[in-house]
Design a protein around this motif. Structure first.
Motif, mmCIF file in Angstrom:
data_model
loop_
_atom_site.group_PDB
_atom_site.id
_atom_site.type_symbol
_atom_site.label_atom_id
_atom_site.label_comp_id
_atom_site.label_asym_id
_atom_site.label_seq_id
_atom_site.Cartn_x
_atom_site.Cartn_y
_atom_site.Cartn_z
ATOM 1 N N THR A 184 -11.910 43.638 102.591
ATOM 2 C CA THR A 184 -11.009 44.787 102.483
ATOM 3 C C THR A 184 -11.617 45.825 101.547
ATOM 4 O O THR A 184 -12.087 45.495 100.458
ATOM 5 N N ILE B 276 -13.540 55.347 109.517
ATOM 6 C CA ILE B 276 -12.863 54.915 110.737
ATOM 7 C C ILE B 276 -13.768 55.059 111.966
ATOM 8 O O ILE B 276 -13.718 54.249 112.892
ATOM 9 N N CYS C 59 -8.829 49.319 104.607
ATOM 10 C CA CYS C 59 -8.481 48.305 105.599
ATOM 11 C C CYS C 59 -9.435 47.134 105.481
ATOM 12 O O CYS C 59 -10.409 47.176 104.734
ATOM 13 N N ARG D 100 -12.282 45.530 107.318
ATOM 14 C CA ARG D 100 -13.210 45.970 108.364
ATOM 15 C C ARG D 100 -13.239 44.982 109.534
ATOM 16 O O ARG D 100 -13.165 45.371 110.699
ATOM 17 N N SER E 238 -9.935 44.970 111.580
ATOM 18 C CA SER E 238 -9.766 46.200 112.359
ATOM 19 C C SER E 238 -10.686 46.213 113.581
ATOM 20 O O SER E 238 -10.270 46.564 114.684
ATOM 21 N N CYS F 20 -2.325 42.116 112.479
ATOM 22 C CA CYS F 20 -3.426 42.817 111.788
ATOM 23 C C CYS F 20 -2.948 44.138 111.211
ATOM 24 O O CYS F 20 -3.220 44.465 110.042
ATOM 25 N N MET F 21 -2.260 44.914 112.027
ATOM 26 C CA MET F 21 -1.833 46.235 111.588
ATOM 27 C C MET F 21 -0.741 46.138 110.517
ATOM 28 O O MET F 21 -0.764 46.878 109.524
ATOM 29 N N GLN G 287 -2.028 45.413 107.115
ATOM 30 C CA GLN G 287 -2.783 46.505 106.484
ATOM 31 C C GLN G 287 -1.928 47.739 106.244
ATOM 32 O O GLN G 287 -2.457 48.799 105.909
ATOM 33 N N LEU H 95 -3.490 52.040 117.511
ATOM 34 C CA LEU H 95 -3.587 51.411 116.185
ATOM 35 C C LEU H 95 -3.486 52.534 115.151
ATOM 36 O O LEU H 95 -4.428 53.331 115.010
ATOM 37 N N PHE I 107 -3.420 53.802 111.476
ATOM 38 C CA PHE I 107 -3.791 53.475 110.093
ATOM 39 C C PHE I 107 -3.278 54.571 109.176
ATOM 40 O O PHE I 107 -3.532 55.754 109.408
#
Length: 462
Positions: free
Chosen positions: A300, A305, A341, A343, A346, A425-426, A429, A455, A457
């Motif tokens: 993290t 992005i 995030c 990596r 994601s 996952c989302m 984060q 997704l 972020f």
């Protein structure tokens, strides 16, 4: 399959759940087989047209024997179970006359009980199902009854007929599992709706207002902070493990494609082919590094992005080419943007969404297959990655698609964890997994009717 109609009818006492209907038309019948040439599982069309079988009408009725559900309406639970059991099984009729011994307890002609043992909770067993298969005698001459009147001669026509009935049952199971999950959530398992973190926060407030001893209050808050940290570590470990497990299949497919291409280049032995082989070997090394990244325990941090998207696209590049899928992307139009995030998580989430689109585009035999992977800042305070395809869209409600083990694929073609893990996952984060409509974002027209997933972020504060 010319028409498929499913209806879920809850009892009046089930006030927390609604009726649901589902209709589909012109579904291609398929079975999963092992291809000896490629040594892989593939889907092959089930063809009834070469045989004189005629129109087949099928009716399935499924029941739950969960005691918490039965007690809502049924007084004589054992009597109800005995009635369903006595009439259970899938029976076959021709012009209204029953063909024995299909549907008898001694004849599990569709292999339902074996399927149930292999995939409990997902497939349905004979004792929960009452089914009727209706044939027209004048149209079904290819189905020849045995001389002892106990079933059909097991010729090629019968094999196709049996596979078609089982395919219809699989479509029924896909829809039934959605409602079964909702029933269990509301009336059986009574799953906790609030996340653990929120409950710990509520506990902190209770300590603050009701504990007067400052020393005790400090000790309790320290203990809660420790529990919260351990819980977050546990959730991250689970997500990474699940993500890596799902991505393993994607990795094997992608590496397999590169190895095949490498072998072809080496067989050619021309200077150009050998140069290409050298490039492929380097790519293979980078590919293995890219997938090994998904296994890192702690990653993290602050990342670009665009770099995350590019790594995900690199991971599936050869698969897209092997399946004849055109990739459309707009990420070069955007400036680099930093976000906090994991990596690996994601990249895994993006890869899983792309893999899902690859599978459905192939299964539905979409012509001119296309996948869009784009970046947008149209949502305030969010950088959003959009993955879309030009297929038929999601085949089950998206609110159900993010539940574990719920999916629209045929039995045996997936476990139903991809979108569930992507959603986890989302959430882990601080982002969101979204299923936008086509006009919610600026997307190419080719993707108007396909599956669109986003997704989102949360943008890093400057």
């Amino acid at each position: 399959m010319s028409e498929f109609f499913y209806k879920f009818t809850p009892w009046d006492s089930m006030t927390e759940i609604n009726h649901r209907n589902h209709k589909e038309k012109d579904i291609i019948l398929k079975e999963q087989i092992f291809d000896e040439e490629t040594k892989k599982k593939i889907f092959k069309e089930i063809k009834l047209s070469p045989y004189d079988i005629g129109e087949i009408q099928i009716y399935f009725y499924a029941y739950s024997f969960e005691s918490n559900i039965l007690k809502l309406e049924i007084d004589d639970k054992q009597g109800f179970k005995d009635y369903v059991s006595a009439n259970s099984g899938v029976k076959v009729y021709r012009d209204g006359l029953r063909i024995y011994d299909y549907g008898e307890k001694s004849n599990d002609w569709l292999g339902l009980d074996i399927r149930r043992v292999n995939r409990p909770g997902i497939t349905i067993s004979n004792n929960q199902l009452i089914g009727y298969v209706m044939l027209n005698r004048s149209q079904s001459s290819a189905l020849v009854e045995k001389s002892n009147r106990e079933g059909f001669v097991e010729n090629e026509a019968y094999e196709a007929f049996e596979k078609a009935v089982l395919f219809a049952l699989q479509q029924f199971e896909i829809q039934r599992n959605i409602d079964k999950s909702n029933l269990n959530d509301k009336y059986v398992s009574k799953r906790v709706k609030e996340p653990v973190i929120r409950r710990l926060s509520d506990l902190r407030e209770t300590i603050e207002t009701k504990v007067k001893d400052d020393s005790l209050k400090l000790d309790l808050n320290r203990e809660i902070a420790r529990i919260e940290d351990e819980y977050n570590d546990m959730i991250e470990t689970f997500i990474k493990s699940a993500n890596a497990g799902i991505s393993l299949g994607v990795a094997i497919h992608e590496i397999d494609k590169v190895v095949d291409e490498l072998n072809r280049s080496l067989d050619s032995r021309s200077n150009q082919a050998l140069d290409h082989a050298q490039d492929l070997a380097k790519r293979l090394t980078e590919l293995v590094k890219g997938y090994s990244m998904l296994l890192r325990s702690k990653d993290t941090g602050i990342y670009d992005i665009k770099a995350i998207i590019k790594q995900a696209l690199f991971n599936v590049d050869f698969r897209l080419k092997a399946h004849g899928i055109q990739l459309i992307s707009n990420i070069e139009q955007y400036q680099s943007s930093k976000l906090k995030c994991s990596r690996s998580i994601s990249i895994g989430a993006i890869t899983n969404l792309i893999d899902n689109s690859i599978w459905w585009l192939g299964y539905k035999e979409i012509e001119n297959k296309k996948i869009y992977v784009g970046l947008t800042n149209e949502m305030a305070n969010y950088d959003t990655i959009i993955v879309a395809d030009n297929g038929i869209g999601y085949t089950i409600p998206t609110e159900d698609a993010i539940k574990p083990f719920i999916h629209g694929r045929p039995t045996g073609a997936g476990v139903g964890l991809g979108l569930f893990v992507a959603n986890q996952c989302m959430e882990n984060q601080g982002g969101e997994l979204l299923f936008p409509e086509f006009y919610d974002f600026d997307l190419p027209q080719d993707f108007k009717h396909g599956a669109i997933t986003a997704l989102a972020f949360r943008r890093k504060a400057k």
